[in-house]
Design an enzyme around this catalytic site. Sequence first.
Site, short mmCIF file in Angstrom:
data_model
loop_
_atom_site.label_atom_id
_atom_site.label_comp_id
_atom_site.label_asym_id
_atom_site.label_seq_id
_atom_site.Cartn_x
_atom_site.Cartn_y
_atom_site.Cartn_z
N ASP A 8 -5.07 -29.80 26.14
CA ASP A 8 -6.38 -29.95 25.51
C ASP A 8 -7.45 -29.52 26.50
OD1 ASP A 8 -4.93 -31.00 23.47
OD2 ASP A 8 -5.91 -32.96 23.43
N ASP A 131 -5.39 -33.62 10.04
CA ASP A 131 -5.61 -34.84 10.80
C ASP A 131 -6.03 -35.93 9.83
OD1 ASP A 131 -5.29 -33.10 12.97
OD2 ASP A 131 -7.44 -32.71 13.08
#
EC number: 5.3.1.16
Length: 248
Positions: A8, A131
């Site tokens: 990330d 998500d």
Amino acid sequence: MLLIPAIDLKDGQCVRLKQGDMDQATVFSEDPAAMARHWVNQGARRLHLVDLNGAFVGKPRNEAAIKAIIAEVGDEIPVQLGGGIRDLNTIERWLDDGLSYVIIGTAAVKNPGFLKDACSAFGGHIIVGLDAKDGKVATDGWSKLTGHEVADLARKYEDYGVEAIIYTDIGRDGMLQGINIDATVKLAQSMSIPVIASGGLSNLADIDNLCAVENEGVEGVICGRAIYSGDLNFTDAQARADKLSNGE
């Protein structure tokens, strides 16, 4: 079962967030390309990159770091990227730069026509990231909750021709609470394309549970905080997954 380390990226650094909160970022490396090399050396067969800044602003923001990762390992294993991918030109540029897959999240929900066009133009390279919290899809870096059911959208995207679905349980991401196996399997059973689990992987028991449902269509899992914190040894985890997948 494919274990996919996540890298990330925030402000050019490799970080981990808790539940998608940009204010709760822990920096694990200031050299993302070296981190990519580390995971390949540990046996990774694919990498999952997230441009966190890009996800929030809607366009690529960590380009130098991403290109450095592709230059370092892109010839050896597939690299996939999500975050800030909202138009066809961006997809084309990233694929030309050496990415194997691009992950479309928010844009798939808000602009299904774009996703359809992307699948037509770049078949085999498009993954959708869904998500969710309590079965409802979230967008915009998890900051907005929609009324859409995960399964409904996923089946629609399957018809468009996406390669796979990455399903993230927001409530568990970065919390080391274990994968939401039931929700992941339920989604995988409702479609024929692979589902990649994400959010909450914490220990070898999670690997065992995932391998037990591999035949239901759960192809892999994104590995995040657990492999950075040391709660899970990546090499051991992939070896265990391979053993279980081979019926040993």
